[in-house]
Write an enzyme that holds these catalytic residues in place. Structure first.
Site, PDB file in Angstrom:
ATOM      1  N   GLN A 182      -4.994  -0.943  10.110  1.00  0.00           N
ATOM      2  CA  GLN A 182      -4.890  -2.284   9.524  1.00  0.00           C
ATOM      3  C   GLN A 182      -5.451  -3.336  10.489  1.00  0.00           C
ATOM      4  O   GLN A 182      -5.079  -3.375  11.662  1.00  0.00           O
ATOM      5  CB  GLN A 182      -3.406  -2.582   9.205  1.00  0.00           C
ATOM      6  CG  GLN A 182      -3.176  -3.895   8.504  1.00  0.00           C
ATOM      7  CD  GLN A 182      -3.825  -3.936   7.117  1.00  0.00           C
ATOM      8  OE1 GLN A 182      -3.709  -2.997   6.338  1.00  0.00           O
ATOM      9  NE2 GLN A 182      -4.517  -5.022   6.819  1.00  0.00           N
TER      10      GLN A 182
ATOM     11  N   LYS B 100       0.847  -1.203   0.000  1.00  0.00           N
ATOM     12  CA  LYS B 100       0.000   0.000   0.000  1.00  0.00           C
ATOM     13  C   LYS B 100       0.870   1.236   0.000  1.00  0.00           C
ATOM     14  O   LYS B 100       0.652   2.182  -0.763  1.00  0.00           O
ATOM     15  CB  LYS B 100      -0.856   0.054   1.288  1.00  0.00           C
ATOM     16  CG  LYS B 100      -2.068  -0.807   1.292  1.00  0.00           C
ATOM     17  CD  LYS B 100      -2.755  -0.705   2.660  1.00  0.00           C
ATOM     18  CE  LYS B 100      -3.862  -1.726   2.748  1.00  0.00           C
ATOM     19  NZ  LYS B 100      -4.446  -1.869   4.082  1.00  0.00           N
TER      20      LYS B 100
ATOM     21  N   ASP C 196     -11.171   3.285   4.334  1.00  0.00           N
ATOM     22  CA  ASP C 196     -11.591   1.887   4.220  1.00  0.00           C
ATOM     23  C   ASP C 196     -13.115   1.796   4.048  1.00  0.00           C
ATOM     24  O   ASP C 196     -13.630   0.746   3.668  1.00  0.00           O
ATOM     25  CB  ASP C 196     -11.193   1.111   5.489  1.00  0.00           C
ATOM     26  CG  ASP C 196     -10.096   0.097   5.234  1.00  0.00           C
ATOM     27  OD1 ASP C 196      -9.875  -0.260   4.059  1.00  0.00           O
ATOM     28  OD2 ASP C 196      -9.473  -0.352   6.211  1.00  0.00           O
TER      29      ASP C 196
END
Ligand code: NDP
Length: 283
Positions: free
Chosen positions: A94, A50, A117
């Site tokens: 995460q 990422k 997200d």
């Protein structure tokens, strides 16, 4: 019939290039912060990928690494600090998080305007009610792949296999918003194979290696395989038995190289959208 392969790597590269070109015209670099707690090895590779993709496309990206022993209060304090930092446009915590931390509480603390997200209840609610918001990356990536494949969705019978908050439910909402006739099937569905056979568009997101057999697929259907499963021999396979499905589907995504690359590209797309949205600039 032999299915056309939908190349997720190519579509993702194209999307990343479009984002990079847009960022090159901006007077600022959109800021992305990925927070990682502990050292889960699977997420380590993902977080590095990422960060690399974000920097290459021109984002101001950084990974904040916290120790496994971090308390919930410490993590919430960091999220608040990022919420209040004007240079930060996107925050991603995460998952999975260590046991002492309530993941839901952390996700709900992220400012919905920075929730790249798309997991915050405010963004889930916006998606469910047809309002503009940040959409979870994986289902958003699937919509890009369907568009690239030229799949027409209005009026089409779409079946979503799986009903998780991060894939199945937002996927169904996006397909419904695109005017498909959507059926969601799950572990309590009576006859999965029969439901799947009715699909003109089949999205598999169950996490069971090669569960969807070739004869579950209608001739010519578009099949998107979200599943990523590691077999004992080390091979990665999807939720669809690819070698069987290819003889029935009209178009299909491979695993790896299908949905996976789209997830990171859509994270970057969301970060750019968040940056423009926070500054009141039209996308
Ligand atoms: P979850 O485990 O959260 O959800 C799985 C869903 O599948 C549930 O709704 C469950 O039903 C259903 N299910 C499980 N077993 C069966 C079965 N035997 N028959 C019918 N339905 C079943 O998984 P996720 O949604 O998070 O992920 C799904 C897959 O997608 C995984 O392989 C994951 O690795 C992959 N993934 C890939 C991403 C990418 O970037 N490509 C990103 C995110 C996920 P019920 O609700 O009834 O329990």
């Amino acid at each position: 019939m032999t299915a056309r392969i939908i190349d997720g790597k190519e579509v993702a590269a194209k999307l990343r290039a479009t984002l990079a070109a847009r960022i090159a015209t901006l007077p600022f670099a959109p800021g992305l912060r990925v927070v990682r707690v502990g050292d889960d090895p699977a997420s380590g590779v993902y977080v590095r990928n990422k960060d690399k993709a974000a920097k290459t496309a021109g984002f101001d990206s950084a990974t904040l690494q916290l120790p496994e022993s971090t308390s919930e209060a410490e993590l919430l304090a960091l999220v608040e600090q990022l919420n209040n930092d004007p240079a930060v446009d996107g925050i991603l915590v995460q998952l999975p998080l260590p046991k002492q931390i309530n993941a839901q509480r952390v996700l709900e603390t992220i400012d919905p305007a920075k929730d790249v997200d798309g997991f915050h209840a405010v963004n889930a609610g916006r998606l469910a009610t047809g309002q503009k918001g940040l959409v979870p990356c994986t289902p958003k990536g699937v919509m890009h792949l369907l568009a690239e494949a030229g799949t027409s969705l209005a009026g089409a019978r779409a079946v979503v296999l799986g009903r998780s908050n991060i894939v199945g439910k937002p996927m169904a909402a996006l397909l419904l918003a695109a005017d498909a006739t959507v059926t969601v099937v799950h572990s309590r569905t009576r006859d999965l194979a029969a439901e799947c056979r009715r699909a003109e568009v089949l999205i598999a997101a169950v996490g069971k290696p090669e569960m969807v057999k070739g004869d579950w697929i209608a001739e010519g259907a578009t099949v998107i395989d979200v599943g990523i499963n590691r077999l004992p021999d080390g091979r990665l396979v999807g939720d669809v038995a690819f070698n069987e499905a290819i003889g029935h589907a009209g178009a299909i995504t491979p695993v790896p190289g299908g949905v996976g690359p789209m997830t990171i590209a859509c994270l970057l797309e969301n970060t750019l959208e968040a940056a423009l949205g926070r500054r009141g600039v039209a996308g």
